[in-house]
Design an enzyme around this catalytic site. Sequence first.
Site, PDB file in Angstrom:
ATOM      1  N   HIS A   6       0.750  -1.150  -0.054  1.00  0.00           N
ATOM      2  CA  HIS A   6      -0.151   0.072  -0.003  1.00  0.00           C
ATOM      3  C   HIS A   6       0.797   1.248  -0.076  1.00  0.00           C
ATOM      4  O   HIS A   6       0.156   2.127   0.460  1.00  0.00           O
ATOM      5  CB  HIS A   6      -0.997  -0.044   1.185  1.00  0.00           C
ATOM      6  CG  HIS A   6      -0.249   0.000   2.283  1.00  0.00           C
ATOM      7  ND1 HIS A   6      -0.718  -0.487   3.662  1.00  0.00           N
ATOM      8  CD2 HIS A   6       0.910   0.513   2.692  1.00  0.00           C
ATOM      9  CE1 HIS A   6       0.072  -0.328   4.693  1.00  0.00           C
ATOM     10  NE2 HIS A   6       1.038   0.562   4.248  1.00  0.00           N
TER      11      HIS A   6
ATOM     12  N   HIS B  38      -1.480   4.895   9.451  1.00  0.00           N
ATOM     13  CA  HIS B  38      -0.221   5.436   9.892  1.00  0.00           C
ATOM     14  C   HIS B  38      -0.281   6.707  10.699  1.00  0.00           C
ATOM     15  O   HIS B  38       0.145   7.695  10.235  1.00  0.00           O
ATOM     16  CB  HIS B  38       0.451   5.533   8.512  1.00  0.00           C
ATOM     17  CG  HIS B  38       0.727   4.420   7.762  1.00  0.00           C
ATOM     18  ND1 HIS B  38      -0.696   3.818   6.951  1.00  0.00           N
ATOM     19  CD2 HIS B  38       1.625   3.531   7.359  1.00  0.00           C
ATOM     20  CE1 HIS B  38      -0.236   2.902   6.397  1.00  0.00           C
ATOM     21  NE2 HIS B  38       1.248   2.565   6.524  1.00  0.00           N
TER      22      HIS B  38
ATOM     23  N   HIS C 181      10.060  -4.220   3.880  1.00  0.00           N
ATOM     24  CA  HIS C 181      10.711  -2.541   3.805  1.00  0.00           C
ATOM     25  C   HIS C 181      11.089  -2.037   5.116  1.00  0.00           C
ATOM     26  O   HIS C 181      10.377  -2.764   6.103  1.00  0.00           O
ATOM     27  CB  HIS C 181       9.874  -1.701   3.142  1.00  0.00           C
ATOM     28  CG  HIS C 181       8.131  -1.454   3.628  1.00  0.00           C
ATOM     29  ND1 HIS C 181       7.557  -2.529   3.940  1.00  0.00           N
ATOM     30  CD2 HIS C 181       7.802  -0.302   4.093  1.00  0.00           C
ATOM     31  CE1 HIS C 181       6.275  -1.922   4.227  1.00  0.00           C
ATOM     32  NE2 HIS C 181       6.457  -0.855   4.512  1.00  0.00           N
TER      33      HIS C 181
ATOM     34  N   GLU D 291       4.056  -5.256   8.620  1.00  0.00           N
ATOM     35  CA  GLU D 291       2.780  -5.145   8.315  1.00  0.00           C
ATOM     36  C   GLU D 291       2.238  -6.205   7.640  1.00  0.00           C
ATOM     37  O   GLU D 291       0.965  -6.463   7.429  1.00  0.00           O
ATOM     38  CB  GLU D 291       2.826  -3.831   7.085  1.00  0.00           C
ATOM     39  CG  GLU D 291       2.895  -2.553   7.550  1.00  0.00           C
ATOM     40  CD  GLU D 291       2.962  -1.435   6.652  1.00  0.00           C
ATOM     41  OE1 GLU D 291       2.983  -0.238   6.642  1.00  0.00           O
ATOM     42  OE2 GLU D 291       2.994  -1.911   5.366  1.00  0.00           O
TER      43      GLU D 291
HETATM   44  C1  DHB Z   1       6.436   3.564   2.447  1.00  0.00           C
HETATM   45  C2  DHB Z   1       5.966   2.442   2.583  1.00  0.00           C
HETATM   46  C3  DHB Z   1       4.764   2.163   3.646  1.00  0.00           C
HETATM   47  O1  DHB Z   1       4.180   1.063   3.542  1.00  0.00           O
HETATM   48  C4  DHB Z   1       4.361   3.422   4.371  1.00  0.00           C
HETATM   49  O2  DHB Z   1       3.532   3.113   5.091  1.00  0.00           O
HETATM   50  C5  DHB Z   1       5.292   4.615   4.053  1.00  0.00           C
HETATM   51  C6  DHB Z   1       6.197   4.666   3.165  1.00  0.00           C
HETATM   52  C7  DHB Z   1       7.676   3.764   1.510  1.00  0.00           C
HETATM   53  O3  DHB Z   1       8.080   2.869   0.698  1.00  0.00           O
HETATM   54  O4  DHB Z   1       7.836   5.104   1.129  1.00  0.00           O
HETATM   55 FE    FE Z   2       2.511   1.341   5.525  1.00  0.00          FE
END
Ligand code: DHB
Ligand code: FE
Length: 289
Positions: free
Chosen positions: A12, A59, A196, A243
């Site tokens: 997302h 978030h 990530h 997540e």
């Molecule tokens: C990014 C990814 C995320 O899931 C998020 O909530 C905020 C930023 C990113 O890759 O920049």
């Molecule tokens: Fe996220």
Amino acid sequence: MARITASVYTSHVPAIGAAVDLGKTHEPYWQPLFDGFAPSRQWLKVQKPDVIILVYNDHATAFSLDFIPTFAIGTAAAFAPADEGWGPRPVPTVVGHPELASHIAQSVIQQDFDLTIVNKMDVDHGLTVPLSLMCGEPTPAQGWPCPVIPVAVNVVQYPVPSGQRCFDLGRAIRKAVESFDEDLNVQIWGTGGMSHQLQGARAGLINSDWDNRFLDLLIENPTGLARLPHIDYVREAGSEGIELVMWLIARGAMADIAGPAPRPRVHHRFYHVPASNTAVGHLILEDAP
Ligand code: DHB
Ligand code: FE
């Protein structure tokens, strides 16, 4: 009776929403990602779900760090796209389904899951980016294709729920949907991930091998995957890789988890690196009719 017919899984990333809103989907950086969702957009048009239960995380947008529900269900008639610092995304308001949402709250709480009932909230990229990926670019006047019930999970502030707890919640949601006395085609979507990490020494971490193994296990051995401890997600997939526990809610709501039933069919599988700082994973699983 209402029934869950399919589950959808997708990252997302907020930059994906910005690419849509700024008309960049055909730029070389973004085109391969959006191409990977083209079959999914086609599939969704054919499936015509009546309601989508969309599992995502807020978030620190609707819920600040002042109060943090572990699991929350949106029972409102509508949810506005949130202002995340650059103004709200110019996407349609999300129409809810208060009757089914209230029924799920009633049933799931009676099954010993203490959902927080949210009668008013805005929804951030965690919810609107998956809708953009799967539904394309409807104007605010056209609206999203069907009502959406937001299920928000805390994966931001520890302690966050275990994979097992998420999986069991999915199972309880299926039971709740199946006891709703209206003939509805319901989908459940799990969002977030894949690997990530947005901060610290390992910022930018991507682990494609682990991500693909996660997809394999989600399809073939979700019961085993549900037992994976948090530390494995964080070590292997980065701090924000946590997540991915939300995907287990959607997987736990499939027929093969409720009782003897064939494993769901993989309609589509896609993996792409990078999108912003993130590996993007995507799956569509369909229950046998
Ligand atoms: C990014 C990814 C995320 O899931 C998020 O909530 C905020 C930023 C990113 O890759 O920049
Ligand atoms: Fe996220």
